[in-house]
Design a protein around this motif. Sequence first.
Motif, short mmCIF file in Angstrom:
data_model
loop_
_atom_site.label_atom_id
_atom_site.label_comp_id
_atom_site.label_asym_id
_atom_site.label_seq_id
_atom_site.Cartn_x
_atom_site.Cartn_y
_atom_site.Cartn_z
N TYR A 75 0.86 -1.20 -0.21
CA TYR A 75 -0.26 0.07 0.31
C TYR A 75 0.77 1.36 0.36
O TYR A 75 0.17 2.42 -0.06
CB TYR A 75 -1.13 0.45 1.09
N PHE A 76 2.10 1.05 0.39
CA PHE A 76 2.81 2.66 0.21
C PHE A 76 4.59 2.54 -0.61
O PHE A 76 4.63 1.29 -0.91
CB PHE A 76 3.39 2.60 1.62
N VAL A 130 -1.29 3.37 -2.04
CA VAL A 130 -2.11 2.92 -3.86
C VAL A 130 -2.65 1.29 -2.66
O VAL A 130 -2.72 0.99 -1.45
CB VAL A 130 -0.83 2.34 -4.43
N ASN A 131 -3.73 1.53 -3.86
CA ASN A 131 -4.03 0.17 -3.58
C ASN A 131 -5.49 -0.31 -2.05
O ASN A 131 -5.24 -0.89 -1.65
CB ASN A 131 -3.20 -0.99 -3.59
N SER A 157 -6.55 -10.43 2.49
CA SER A 157 -5.86 -11.05 2.28
C SER A 157 -6.38 -11.42 0.40
O SER A 157 -5.21 -12.24 0.08
CB SER A 157 -7.21 -12.47 2.69
N GLY A 158 -7.14 -10.48 -0.23
CA GLY A 158 -6.76 -10.47 -1.17
C GLY A 158 -5.96 -10.22 -1.60
O GLY A 158 -5.07 -9.63 -3.15
N ASP A 159 -4.58 -9.08 -1.43
CA ASP A 159 -3.84 -7.88 -1.25
C ASP A 159 -1.94 -8.64 -1.42
O ASP A 159 -1.41 -7.97 -1.54
CB ASP A 159 -3.52 -7.02 -1.28
N ASP A 183 2.67 -5.60 -4.45
CA ASP A 183 4.13 -4.54 -4.22
C ASP A 183 3.51 -3.74 -4.80
O ASP A 183 3.72 -3.48 -5.92
CB ASP A 183 4.94 -5.72 -4.53
N ALA A 184 3.09 -2.43 -3.59
CA ALA A 184 3.61 -1.19 -4.34
C ALA A 184 4.63 -0.54 -4.64
O ALA A 184 4.73 0.96 -5.27
CB ALA A 184 2.56 -0.48 -3.59
#
Length: 544
Positions: free
Chosen positions: A20-21, A32-33, A68-70, A74-75
């Motif tokens: 996410y970063f 992100v994401n 769990s779906g992420d 990889d941001a």
Amino acid sequence: MNPYLAEEFTPAETDILRRYFTNLDKPVFALVNLPEVVKGALFARYSRSTKSLRRLFLDEFVGELDISGDVSIDATVGLRRAEELYDRIFLEYGDDSVAQLGGVHLACEQASNILTKVLEWGRLMSYLEQSTRYVDYLTRIGGRYRYYRDPEVGESTLSGRYVSDMDRMFEAYGELLGVMTKFFQTHISKTPKDADFAYRQAIQAKALDTVRGVLPAATMSNVGMYGTGQSYELLLMRMRSHQLPEVQNYAELMLTELRKVIPSFLKRVDLKDRGVEWSAYMGDVQESMESVVSYLLPEETPSADVPTVQLVDFDPDAEIKMVASMLYPYTHLPSQQLEQEVAAMSVEERVSVMRAYVGDRSNRRHKPGRALERSIYQFDILADYGAFRDLQRHRMLTLEWQKLSPRHGYTQPEALEAAGCAKIFDEVMERSATLYELLNHDFPEQASYVVSLAYKVRFAIGLNARSAMHLIELRTTPQGHPTYREIGQEMWRLIRDKAGHTAVAEMMRFVDLREETPLGRLAAERRTDKLRQLRNALPESIER
């Protein structure tokens, strides 16, 4: 010397954060994401927390999200395919229009209070900055107090003096904060209707408001930003032309992270005939203006006894023009003829138009239309840097400010004298001014870092009546800081009395002209506490 300290995370935390970063070890990173509502909530919480955004996400948000779906995301990996797609779109639709539609949430950490004002200058972006009234600045980063250490100063003979004096300013801040918290607890009693939490929050805000003036402008803050590609492009080009090394270095950190999310939107920043040339142009203008000022105004001596707030320009016919603008959409007359018709009306008739246009404003968030933008006011204000920080964040202003220095003196809250702390405060001001003079000879740009927030800075605000309504009504609420409350109240009086725009002043019906209350934040904390109780009382299924 690296002025930024990287935060450490466990392998498990790193596995979550990388999704996410855009990086895990730099002070600037993009989000992100994540759903937009999560990004907004994160930034809102960010402004009232001592934690970094990544730590805040781990501690308070991860447990509420299904991540769990992420697992495979990889941001921190570059977005090559996205760049190729944007390039293709640019060729078909043009860069400016598309660059207005792609936005990024960017976290900017460990930024000095000089840099934060540069970051927040643009009109077309959104910002949330760490608050000085909800967060104390005693929490250290890597064992160091939270102030910016300029690498150039750090390599000079003044390095030791800079660190020791700044440390002592933070030590005084901690001492004063403890004393003033106890002072307000002793002199302002909790009433039976006040919850313990609301009372403690209000006391803390009061103490933090009182002592924030001893903090130096180098005090590091966190800023959450949201903007379009075009807005970031303009910001970066302006930052690259800035004379302060911290601003220039931070621009490169921001550019690196933004290019991981919206790479093509920022290609022009490095193009010689676009961004490079534009930054050079802005830098040249700045140098030319400094040269002209040194020639034409070699001896700058401000007039003595200048009021804190001055209304220096306004349109005497503004109310006539404003009424004509209010009527314009409802008639078929050209503007010039309509203004003539309004000029021939009686005062009562014009006021009746204004009252109908404003309507029944039941709260300050009800904003009249754009006809109020016909009335323009120019204010010149001399106030402490802490108050300037708060007023500067209003977007729809034409704002200019002068360099921060000790030359205009400082403001000292009366409560410090009552608590017997005035001497400590004055000693910090003297230390700040002495260190400024030492730095100013060799490091004129960096010298402002050591100036305490209680020192005054001169700034000019140009705004229309619609913006004035928003600013003045918001900044005079009882929970506001006493300094900017007084500024807002005086702005209103000058619009009414000096400009003679009594009808405009009447529209601003939520201006609070009362003197400071003992615990200005308490009413707001009571409301928050009631909402908290209502939320906790809801069944889980309804709350969701």
